[in-house]
Scaffold this active site. Structure first.
Site, short mmCIF file in Angstrom:
data_model
loop_
_atom_site.label_atom_id
_atom_site.label_comp_id
_atom_site.label_asym_id
_atom_site.label_seq_id
_atom_site.Cartn_x
_atom_site.Cartn_y
_atom_site.Cartn_z
N CYS A 123 7.81 57.68 29.44
CA CYS A 123 7.01 57.50 28.23
C CYS A 123 6.94 58.87 27.60
O CYS A 123 6.17 59.72 28.04
CB CYS A 123 5.61 56.97 28.55
N CYS A 126 3.28 59.51 25.78
CA CYS A 126 2.04 59.70 26.56
C CYS A 126 2.36 59.52 28.03
O CYS A 126 3.07 60.34 28.62
CB CYS A 126 0.90 58.84 26.05
N SER A 127 1.89 58.44 28.64
CA SER A 127 2.15 58.29 30.08
C SER A 127 2.12 56.81 30.45
O SER A 127 1.65 56.44 31.52
CB SER A 127 1.10 59.05 30.88
N CYS A 128 2.62 55.95 29.56
CA CYS A 128 2.61 54.51 29.80
C CYS A 128 3.36 54.20 31.10
O CYS A 128 4.45 54.72 31.33
CB CYS A 128 3.26 53.79 28.63
#
Lengths: 222, 212
Positions: A123, A126-128
């Site tokens: 991702c 962000c940090s999906c």
């Protein structure tokens, strides 16, 4: 196994009431620790947050939901062709049939590694990450280094994880830019024909389900 | 570049850190930040796009020099003040001017139910999908204001529609409080963006795409 840790966080509950007379030595706490502690007591005092809710949330993601869930999904796909096809067709429903649903896994897609293609999930924005099957993301997955380089030089990135992808093998990078969450089905290692589903699940590492690793060889499971 | 968080393909970053580290948390305060963020998310005063925007719109130097959960914490503080759940004075002092709620937004016995239900983002489509599988599309240029989920490195690029997912909540609108404005979501594959032999796919909403 990473999910068996006991949370050392018992002292917090004592300071959660409305008693402001507690006298900690704040000089030992960092700025962010002080900010977090201050906000926590404020939210509790406002009545917005119940300390037990916080404990429950942490316990869920620290001890109950983690990559063992995803490993079960993969092991089942390796042993049950019908489940594998279902997983590739409609991962959300197939995974839900094993009891793994919810936040950050509302819309799942499974992608399968093959002799021709290696899949890698990132991702960049962000940090999906697919929480119901893998738990919370590890530090490296959230790092700016990984987010920047996974798309621009995935072969180099993979070699840092000890995965050498031969030049003839294609790489497919999946950038999780929407609410679709991805699970990699790693290739089943050679010499695993006689293993049960539970034994196979032991070979499936967290990193292999992100594409930043391969399934372990039999006998290498920790 | 669309935001501080838009890191894909940006040069200058070194070795991937903490490859063997398996722990989701490294101190108690990180646990608290995750839990407070989820517990306050249940207030319904903001949505996931607003909280992403609150993190990603931090100034770049602050974003890159802050730890992951520090970014979450700062974003949570900002949202709490912006949505008037907490006053700036309360935030500074850490003391409540008055109790505001009798029952918390998320009760402990409801945690499991709420987490396992999640928040699906698929919606009824208001119109027909403009593109079909196999169509060649071109992404729009980088947007410099507001929230978007088109990564900068894929702006102005040509790709192929691989999957039509259906209409999903549109983050550009939803992050700004303009409602969900569902838009068709597609998986688009881009070949050889950085390296030959590497294809990259991203999930992109229809307003990010034009016919080629």
């Amino acid at each position: 196994m990473p999910m068996a840790r006991i949370r050392p966080d018992k002292r917090q509950s004592k300071t959660m009431g409305h008693d402001h007379s507690h006298d900690h030595d704040h000089s030992e706490l960092s700025d962010i620790e002080l900010r977090v502690r201050s906000l926590e007591s404020l939210l509790i005092e406002k009545g917005y947050v119940d300390p037990e809710t916080l404990n429950e949330l942490v316990d869920t993601y620290e001890n109950r939901i983690g990559p063992r869930n995803g490993a079960k999904v993969v092991a089942k796909a390796w042993t049950d062709p019908e489940f594998r096809n279902w997983l590739l067709e409609d991962a959300t429903t197939a995974i839900a049939s094993l009891g793994f649903t919810g936040r950050q896994g509302e819309h799942m897609v499974a992608v399968e590694n093959s002799p021709d293609t290696h899949n890698l999930i990132v991702c960049t924005l962000c940090s999906c990450y697919p929480w119901p099957v893998l738990g919370l993301p590890p530090v490296w997955y959230k790092s700016p280094q990984y987010r920047a380089r996974a798309v621009s030089e995935p072969r180099k990135v993979l070699s840092e994880f000890g995965v050498e992808v031969p030049g003839h093998k294609k790489i497919r990078v999946w950038d999780s830019t929407a609410e679709i969450r991805y699970l990699v089905i790693p290739e089943r290692p050679e010499g695993t024909d006689g293993l049960s589903e539970d034994e196979l699940a032991e070979l499936v590492t967290r990193n292999s389900m992100i594409g930043a690793g391969l399934a372990l060889e039999p006998g290498a499971a920790t | 570049m669309t935001s501080s968080a838009d890191l894909g393909g940006r040069p200058g970053f070194g070795a991937i850190p903490a490859i063997d580290d398996k722990d989701p948390f490294h101190s108690d305060w990180e646990r608290k930040v995750l839990a407070m963020t989820l517990a306050m998310g249940a207030s319904g005063r903001w949505n996931i796009d607003m909280s992403r925007h609150a993190r990603e719109s931090l100034p770049q130097d602050q974003y890159l020099s802050s730890g992951y959960y520090e970014i979450w914490h700062t974003a949570l503080e900002n949202l709490l003040v912006e949505k008037q759940l907490v006053s700036p004075e309360e935030l500074t002092s850490g003391a409540a001017s008055a109790k505001a709620l009798e029952k918390p937004f998320l009760e402990p016995e409801n945690v499991a139910k709420v987490l396992s239900r999640g928040t699906p983002y698929l919606r009824e489509a208001a119109s027909k999908a403009k593109f079909d599988e196999g169509d060649i599309v071109c992404t729009v240029p980088t947007k410099h204001e507001g929230h978007t989920r088109l990564p900068g490195y894929l702006a102005g690029k040509s790709g192929t529609i691989e999957t039509v997912y259906g209409a999903h909540v549109f983050p550009d609108a939803s992050s700004a409080g303009h409602g969900e404005e569902p838009q068709w979501l597609y998986r688009v594959v881009f070949a050889d963006v950085f390296e030959p032999g590497v294809s990259i796919s991203a999930d992109l909403w229809e307003p990010y795409l034009e016919g080629a």
